[in-house]
Write an enzyme that holds these catalytic residues in place. Sequence first.
Site, short mmCIF file in Angstrom:
data_model
loop_
_atom_site.label_atom_id
_atom_site.label_comp_id
_atom_site.label_asym_id
_atom_site.label_seq_id
_atom_site.Cartn_x
_atom_site.Cartn_y
_atom_site.Cartn_z
N GLU A 170 2.19 1.71 -3.46
CA GLU A 170 1.14 2.27 -4.31
C GLU A 170 0.98 3.77 -4.03
O GLU A 170 0.84 4.58 -4.95
CB GLU A 170 -0.17 1.53 -3.99
CG GLU A 170 -1.32 1.88 -4.93
CD GLU A 170 -2.62 1.19 -4.51
OE1 GLU A 170 -2.65 0.57 -3.43
OE2 GLU A 170 -3.60 1.31 -5.25
N CYS B 199 -10.47 -1.58 14.27
CA CYS B 199 -10.82 -3.01 14.33
C CYS B 199 -10.96 -3.52 15.77
O CYS B 199 -11.73 -4.44 16.03
CB CYS B 199 -9.76 -3.84 13.63
SG CYS B 199 -9.43 -3.25 11.97
N GLU C 102 -16.51 -10.21 3.26
CA GLU C 102 -15.34 -10.00 2.39
C GLU C 102 -14.82 -11.33 1.84
O GLU C 102 -14.51 -11.45 0.66
CB GLU C 102 -14.22 -9.29 3.16
CG GLU C 102 -13.02 -8.93 2.29
CD GLU C 102 -11.81 -8.49 3.10
OE1 GLU C 102 -11.53 -7.29 3.13
OE2 GLU C 102 -11.15 -9.35 3.71
N GLU D 211 0.83 -1.21 0.00
CA GLU D 211 0.00 0.00 0.00
C GLU D 211 0.87 1.26 0.00
O GLU D 211 0.55 2.25 -0.66
CB GLU D 211 -0.94 -0.03 1.22
CG GLU D 211 -2.05 1.01 1.12
CD GLU D 211 -3.20 0.74 2.10
OE1 GLU D 211 -3.31 -0.39 2.61
OE2 GLU D 211 -3.97 1.67 2.34
#
Lengths: 162, 669
Positions: free
Chosen positions: B283, B503, B362, B280
């Site tokens: 990216e 989370c 998911e 990530e």
Amino acid sequence: MEANYSKFNRVCQIIEENGFDKSKLIPILQAVQNEYRYLPEEILAFIASSLNISPARVYGVATFFAHFTLKPKGKYIIKVCDGTACHVKKSRGLIDAVKNKLGLKDGEHTTKDMLFTLETVSCLGACGLAPVLLMNEEVHGQVTPDKVVKLIDAVIKQEEAR
Amino acid sequence: MEKQLIINNSRVYFSGEKNILEVIRKHNIELPTFCYHSELSAYGSCRLCMVEVDGRGILPACSTPPENGMRIKTNNEEIREMRKIIVELLLANHDKDCTTCRKSETCQLQSLSRKLGVDTIRFKNVAKKEEKDLSTHALVRDPGKCVLCGDCVRFCEEIQSIGAIDFANRGPNSQVCPSFAKELDDSECVYCGQCARVCPTGAITPKSEVSYVWKALSDPKKKVVVAIAPAVRAAIGESFGIVGENGTESAGKIATALRSMGFDKVFDISFAADMTIVEEANEFVERLGNDKHMPQFTSCCPAWVKFVEQYYPDMIKNLSSCRSPQGMFGSIAKKIMPQALETPKEDLVVVAIMPCTAKKFEARRPELSKDGIQDIDYVLTTQEFARMIEESGLRFADLNPSAFDMPMGFKTGGGVIFGNSGGVTEAVLRNVIQAKDGIDETEEFSFVRGEDGVREAKVNVGGKELKIAIVYGLKNARKIVRDIKADKSRYDFVEVMACPGGCIGGAGQPVYKDISIRKARTKVLYENDKTLELHKPQDNPYVQKMYEQFLGKPGSREAHELLHSKHSNKKRLQEGPLTIYTPKNEKKLNINVCFGTSCMLKGSQKLLKQILDFVETKDFKDNVGIDASFCFEKCSKGPVVRIGEQTLEKCSIEAAELAIMEEIKKIQK
């Protein structure tokens, strides 16, 4: 063939007239029900998306008020009063007579040809004329089962003539 | 001057409390409530928090603001009797299958009826048997258990801004349900499951996959591997009476418990989180370089991803294409474990233990399957895992810690803090920014931490100032997205987690009522980070090895195949289309005009009328049908019209006429 479009166009207009204001949901639903005689599911979803509220909220409001209906109703709505005075004057017999005449089974309220819907209401405020029923906006007092059948026959005849 | 009031004959000072309920609870007196949550609006429906205020009679404490000099009694004969009656009435209309109810141990109805001394129900039982809604993989709705407190409705609306469920009907027929009384799977629900967390009874619960996992474990043919998410170690102890247990200790005990249940390999999702960060961050640096699809949105929260897909299809490209750690773990496990365990791929079962109900959804996304086999076969929540520990007869508190298996059991602190709101950002920063010498790596970027639902931070990368937003709660996220779209604010990186606190506050965690418990979990992960040897995801030697062995370098073709995925439009509303024009004869051509909000504002109404007029003037009008649909999810390119097989974006009447003529020609041929 233009009917669908003009109704839908009217819905868009109603929403616009109310300024896409979510607090005006109830007047919008009232006006839309006047167009369709009921609140179609797709139209409710459309209203929700236009007003930027969740469809579940719109559904909640539409199912809360007895005035709103999510099922298509007949062209003629027969409201038989079953308030105390009418009940004493045997309104139950009227309800049975209508059901028999229209061939409505238990739990059914609207005829298959979408001509009639039978509803019972708690009081129409015309206890002196008990038993009372409403055929759309028209009040009929001191009704007997025979009279009700004649009334329905007259409507059917009138509709056939069209 | 400080204000004061009298509670049960003792003097109490108050300052900023919203209502007397807060003042009373602060004074260590427990008032019973169903519908009160400090994070939600006061609703005042359950009437359990009634107190007597001198001169004003009996009032609901949750919706009465404190006033100077008030004299309050929280408990007298009349109030006790009222509360009892309320609970008895609820019980008379409740499906009392308590012994088999998922919520039994944390059910507030049960504990209140015990605390209030309800030993008989004086009212006739009117509970109807109602169908459960089993439509989703994440949650089970059981309307027979609902007490109509509205906690779920308010959470969904006020914190998540979704409103997937709401009250419907009236009086004895009242119920909480998705729109048009459909199943949850047909609604806009993003499966965050916070409704299940705030539900005081078992009306909404996470769906259990425990029996499937037991079955796989007892099948001699199957090899079962498992991995635990970072947040699980911070909360599992709560199910056994331990709050805030040290992360290394509790993770070690989890590994022991899993092995004794028969799992063949025990891994850590934090390893995959390290990998996620490497991908990530890579990216992010790339996007930053060519200024494409900025700001970058994190994509590790499946509820947030579905939220973007269904509400902001034009922002999907902003989501990082990285899979979530669960997704990465699944694809890598399915790639390397068959060989490592010498078993065919069909006999390998991959289980993930997550703090989250949306992870169940998911795992079933088609993007996370290969050749018809799901990368992750089963997802257990922390709650389900705790139940398995109990079923196994293990005494969690007394277990001896053991180590995870290699290679996917090794993690850095960066992968562990992933479970906290702000953790993903912090780990990305540790990757992107070269740490200064002599600075504690675990503290350098701690400014992104915090308990607020929206936080902003600025950091300097190579002379360029980056603006970061860290958000939890989807309503907060919606505001940020709207501001970005309206050019009101500019960010480079936006981290979103749907659940409060991230989370660690997930709906799959043991049910918590007190925010101090959530804070304790956050602390566990940050402290765990400190005790680990490495803190920067890119330093994880096993992650480096993965790249050497078969991924090449971050962002490579191989990495894309295993570690990235695609996100696509999700239709929000299932209703429609609406027939506008029905042809007299056989329908040969269908025209469909989008009437979603955005297209409508861009003039689809006028366009529809023009199309109608145009069709009307042509002699093929008896073979054309016209519909209005509610959203083609191409909102940025509205108005959108479908004519036969053509989809016209930014459609004008001229373009529509041309397309209609073309299609007609095709048909006439």
